[in-house]
Motif scaffolding. Structure first.
Motif, PDB file in Angstrom:
ATOM      1  N   ARG A 218      45.046 -90.001  52.203  1.00 43.46           N
ATOM      2  CA  ARG A 218      45.431 -88.704  52.746  1.00 43.46           C
ATOM      3  C   ARG A 218      44.650 -88.407  54.020  1.00 43.46           C
ATOM      4  O   ARG A 218      45.216 -87.921  55.007  1.00 43.46           O
ATOM      5  CB  ARG A 218      45.201 -87.623  51.690  1.00 43.46           C
ATOM      6  CG  ARG A 218      45.689 -86.254  52.121  1.00 43.46           C
ATOM      7  CD  ARG A 218      45.581 -85.245  51.025  1.00 43.46           C
ATOM      8  NE  ARG A 218      44.196 -85.155  50.561  1.00 43.46           N
ATOM      9  CZ  ARG A 218      43.798 -84.442  49.527  1.00 43.46           C
ATOM     10  NH1 ARG A 218      44.676 -83.781  48.815  1.00 43.46           N
ATOM     11  NH2 ARG A 218      42.541 -84.394  49.176  1.00 43.46           N
ATOM     12  N   GLU A 219      43.358 -88.722  54.023  1.00 46.21           N
ATOM     13  CA  GLU A 219      42.543 -88.509  55.218  1.00 46.21           C
ATOM     14  C   GLU A 219      43.007 -89.397  56.370  1.00 46.21           C
ATOM     15  O   GLU A 219      43.064 -88.947  57.518  1.00 46.21           O
ATOM     16  CB  GLU A 219      41.074 -88.773  54.902  1.00 46.21           C
ATOM     17  CG  GLU A 219      40.439 -87.698  54.044  1.00 46.21           C
ATOM     18  CD  GLU A 219      39.013 -88.038  53.634  1.00 46.21           C
ATOM     19  OE1 GLU A 219      38.412 -88.945  54.239  1.00 46.21           O
ATOM     20  OE2 GLU A 219      38.514 -87.388  52.696  1.00 46.21           O
TER      21      GLU A 219
ATOM     22  N   ALA B  28      46.104 -87.935  57.841  1.00 47.94           N
ATOM     23  CA  ALA B  28      45.771 -86.746  58.637  1.00 47.94           C
ATOM     24  C   ALA B  28      45.203 -87.155  59.995  1.00 47.94           C
ATOM     25  O   ALA B  28      45.541 -86.559  61.019  1.00 47.94           O
ATOM     26  CB  ALA B  28      44.779 -85.867  57.881  1.00 47.94           C
TER      27      ALA B  28
END
Length: 136
Positions: free
Chosen positions: A118-119, A122
Motif C-alpha cells: 500500500r505504501e 501511494a
C-alpha cells in the motif's frame, strides 16, 4: 500499377494506425478515472499477492462489499459542496475501521506485506502526480 500499389500500401498503413489509436489498455470511467476493481477482483489480487486461504478470501470479499456499501451511503448523505473537512474525517474513520477489520482477517506477516504494498502504491501515485504537475 505502381500508383495502385502505393495507394493500397498507404491505405493499409493508415488503417493500422487508426486501429492502434482506438485501443485503450486501461479501463476508464466517464470521469477519466480508472474503473475500480470489483470486491472479487480485489480479493483475487490480494489472494495471489499475500497467499490468502479460501476462508480469508471469502471474509475479504464480505468486508470489501460492506465497506463499499457504507461509502455509498455516506456519499449519498453528504450534500453537494458540503463540508469537505467533515467528509475527510468521516472517510478517515472508515479507513481506520476497515484497516482494523482487515488486521483481524490477515496474519501478521500478510498484513505487513499488505501495508508495504500500500505504501509503495501511494509513493507511485505521488510520483505520477508530481510528473503531471511539472508537465502542466
Amino acid at each position: 500499377m505502381k500508383k495502385l500499389l502505393i495507394l493500397l500500401a498507404a491505405a493499409a498503413l493508415t488503417a493500422g494506425a487508426a486501429t492502434a489509436q482506438t485501443t485503450n489498455p486501461t479501463p476508464r470511467s466517464a470521469g477519466g478515472r480508472m474503473e475500480q476493481a470489483t470486491p472479487e477482483q480485489q480479493a483475487d489480487r490480494l489472494t495471489k499477492q499475500l497467499s490468502l486461504s479460501a476462508d480469508q478470501r471469502t471474509q475479504l470479499v464480505t468486508l470489501e462489499q460492506a465497506r463499499r456499501a457504507e461509502m455509498q451511503t455516506m456519499r449519498g448523505q453528504m450534500p453537494a459542496g458540503g463540508d469537505r473537512t467533515a467528509m475527510r474525517q468521516t472517510m478517515q474513520t472508515m479507513r481506520d475501521k476497515y484497516d482494523t477489520q482487515l488486521k483481524g482477517i490477515l496474519t501478521a506477516d500478510q498484513y505487513t506485506r499488505y501495508s508495504q504494498q500500500r505504501e509503495e502504491r501511494a509513493e507511485n501515485r505521488g510520483g505520477r502526480k508530481m510528473k503531471m504537475k511539472t508537465k502542466s
